[in-house]
Design an enzyme around this catalytic site. Structure first.
Site, PDB file in Angstrom:
ATOM      1  N   GLU A  41       5.427  12.926 139.882  1.00 55.22           N
ATOM      2  CA  GLU A  41       4.685  13.219 141.117  1.00 55.22           C
ATOM      3  C   GLU A  41       4.018  14.585 141.080  1.00 55.22           C
ATOM      4  O   GLU A  41       3.229  14.928 141.965  1.00 55.22           O
ATOM      5  CB  GLU A  41       5.628  13.133 142.323  1.00 55.22           C
ATOM      6  CG  GLU A  41       6.467  14.377 142.586  1.00 55.22           C
ATOM      7  CD  GLU A  41       7.610  14.601 141.603  1.00 55.22           C
ATOM      8  OE1 GLU A  41       8.252  15.667 141.676  1.00 55.22           O
ATOM      9  OE2 GLU A  41       7.868  13.721 140.761  1.00 55.22           O
ATOM     10  N   HIS A  62       8.845  15.242 136.275  1.00 50.58           N
ATOM     11  CA  HIS A  62       8.380  14.939 137.631  1.00 50.58           C
ATOM     12  C   HIS A  62       6.996  14.292 137.584  1.00 50.58           C
ATOM     13  O   HIS A  62       5.978  14.990 137.558  1.00 50.58           O
ATOM     14  CB  HIS A  62       8.329  16.222 138.469  1.00 50.58           C
ATOM     15  CG  HIS A  62       9.679  16.724 138.856  1.00 50.58           C
ATOM     16  ND1 HIS A  62      10.273  16.416 140.057  1.00 50.58           N
ATOM     17  CD2 HIS A  62      10.570  17.485 138.184  1.00 50.58           C
ATOM     18  CE1 HIS A  62      11.468  16.970 140.124  1.00 50.58           C
ATOM     19  NE2 HIS A  62      11.675  17.627 138.991  1.00 50.58           N
ATOM     20  N   CYS A  95      14.507  13.140 137.676  1.00 53.54           N
ATOM     21  CA  CYS A  95      15.192  14.421 137.551  1.00 53.54           C
ATOM     22  C   CYS A  95      16.701  14.274 137.762  1.00 53.54           C
ATOM     23  O   CYS A  95      17.377  13.673 136.941  1.00 53.54           O
ATOM     24  CB  CYS A  95      14.566  15.448 138.490  1.00 53.54           C
ATOM     25  SG  CYS A  95      15.005  17.155 138.075  1.00 53.54           S
ATOM     26  N   GLN A  99      19.497  11.870 135.725  1.00 58.01           N
ATOM     27  CA  GLN A  99      20.780  12.285 135.152  1.00 58.01           C
ATOM     28  C   GLN A  99      21.932  11.458 135.706  1.00 58.01           C
ATOM     29  O   GLN A  99      22.839  11.060 134.968  1.00 58.01           O
ATOM     30  CB  GLN A  99      20.994  13.777 135.430  1.00 58.01           C
ATOM     31  CG  GLN A  99      19.981  14.676 134.749  1.00 58.01           C
ATOM     32  CD  GLN A  99      19.932  16.072 135.347  1.00 58.01           C
ATOM     33  OE1 GLN A  99      20.647  16.381 136.306  1.00 58.01           O
ATOM     34  NE2 GLN A  99      19.078  16.924 134.801  1.00 58.01           N
TER      35      GLN A  99
END
Length: 388
Positions: free
Chosen positions: A365, A363, A279, A283
């Protein structure tokens, strides 16, 4: 201006364009300003509202029924315990329901009160979602007053005056201030959360606002995480001689956080250590490799986003939560695009040729959401094995 409101209204959302949404206030009394986004997940409201990536945002839930499984002490994604470093407001179609779940140890409305999250129910979330989809994520002020008294003009003015997320380094506020280790693994029935007894890897996690489930997923593949503040230098990290480095998720503008983080990430990449970004970490890795990031109109927030892994051709359904994206056209030659969003074609992953360095925008996870891309933690473990 309370005379402009319908009878029984105890909550409003005032947007910077002057629009006023009325409803029933819930959660904390008072008001909060932020960027209004929508999330399409059907479950996981507690994880969403405690995800530091939502700092300075007001979340509209597109699924109408929220609160039915209550809250508990385990489904909190923050590690800092500072409520202000997560979502500041929440919008619902229906009034949050009474909980009925064996894991619940508290009431959702009372929990929002305790955390200072201002809630507004009875909102036409479908109309708001269409507005965001067509005109972008607006600045807004969500307010809850049990007596129904609001200064609407002042609330609109406050929304207009808010500068927005661009240029904001929020990671410094969401990050831990103390280094600590983590050895709790993923949850399973009926055992609960696993315990990492014999770590195979030592990983340093740079905390820009890390979620607990990222740390649990690392433990799941045998990695003990040492979590360090966002401002930690590459020299301090490398002095620990980790097997790998994780660049975590987090809130705010990556370019702003990158002012101090990018030079350190560049040193970590040059060291040859395996690096995995998620995330915001994705970036900032892209920035460190020479790419650019841009603000999105509506962002990606939900647990049903299709992403294609260009290295395998496989399509995965993933969780996403971001309002900035990597500009694909700006990726330099040594960096290859590995994943793309099938909603709009935006970048969702990169890897650096010749180096054990990769990252994804989504994500893996989950928490909440599907675990289609949980294998990426195994990929990270494989890179650490190869580097030993």
């Amino acid at each position: 201006m309370s005379q402009d409101l319908l009878p029984g209204v105890t909550g409003v959302l005032a947007l910077a364009d002057g629009a006023i949404l009325q409803g029933v206030g819930c959660g904390a009394v008072g008001d909060a300003v932020g960027e209004v986004c929508f999330n399409t997940a059907m479950t996981g409201y507690q994880e969403i509202l405690t995800d530091p990536s939502y700092m300075a945002q007001i979340v509209a839930f597109t699924f109408p029924h929220v609160g039915n499984v209550g809250v508990n002490g385990e489904d909190v994604e923050q590690i800092t315990g500072v409520a202000e470093t997560a979502a500041r407001g929440a919008l619902f179609r229906d009034v949050p329901t009474v909980q009925a779940n064996w894991r619940a140890d508290g009431d959702f409305d009372a929990w929002m009160k305790a955390r200072g999250v201002v809630g507004l129910a009875g909102v036409d979330t479908r109309a708001l979602t269409r507005k965001i989809r067509e005109t972008g994520m607006p600045h807004g002020v969500i307010a809850h007053s049990p007596d129904g008294q609001f200064d609407l003009a002042a609330l609109v003015a406050k929304a207009k005056a808010w500068a927005g997320l661009e240029g904001l380094d929020l990671a410094k506020d969401a990050s831990t201030t103390q280094t600590f280790t983590w050895d709790e693994g993923l949850w399973s029935w009926p055992e609960g959360y696993a315990k990492l007894d014999k770590p195979k890897y030592e990983v340093v996690v740079i905390d820009y606002g890390v979620k607990r489930n990222i740390l649990r997923a690392l433990a799941h593949v045998g990695a003990r995480a040492t979590v360090v503040p966002a401002s930690t230098s590459a020299e301090d990290i490398l002095a620990r001689n980790p097997d790998g480095v994780m660049l975590s998720n987090g809130p705010g503008d990556p370019a702003a956080t990158g002012q101090y983080a990018v030079p350190e990430i560049q040193k970590l990449v040059a060291s040859g250590k395996p690096v995995f970004g998620i995330c915001l970490g994705h970036q900032m890795l892209a920035l460190a490799l020479g790419a650019k990031t841009v603000k999105m109109e509506q962002g990606h927030h939900g647990a049903n986003h299709p992403v294609k892994d260009l290295t395998t051709g496989k399509v995965e359904i993933v969780s996403m939560n971001h309002g900035f994206t990597v500009d694909t056209a700006s990726l330099p030659a040594p960096v290859k695009e590995t994943h793309v969003s099938l909603f709009d074609g935006t970048n969702a992953g990169i890897a650096l040729d010749g180096k054990p360095v990769f990252s994804v925008q989504h994500h893996p996870e989950a928490s909440p959401g599907p675990t289609d891309s949980l294998y990426l933690f195994e990929r990270f473990a494989g890179l650490m094995d190869a580097a030993k």
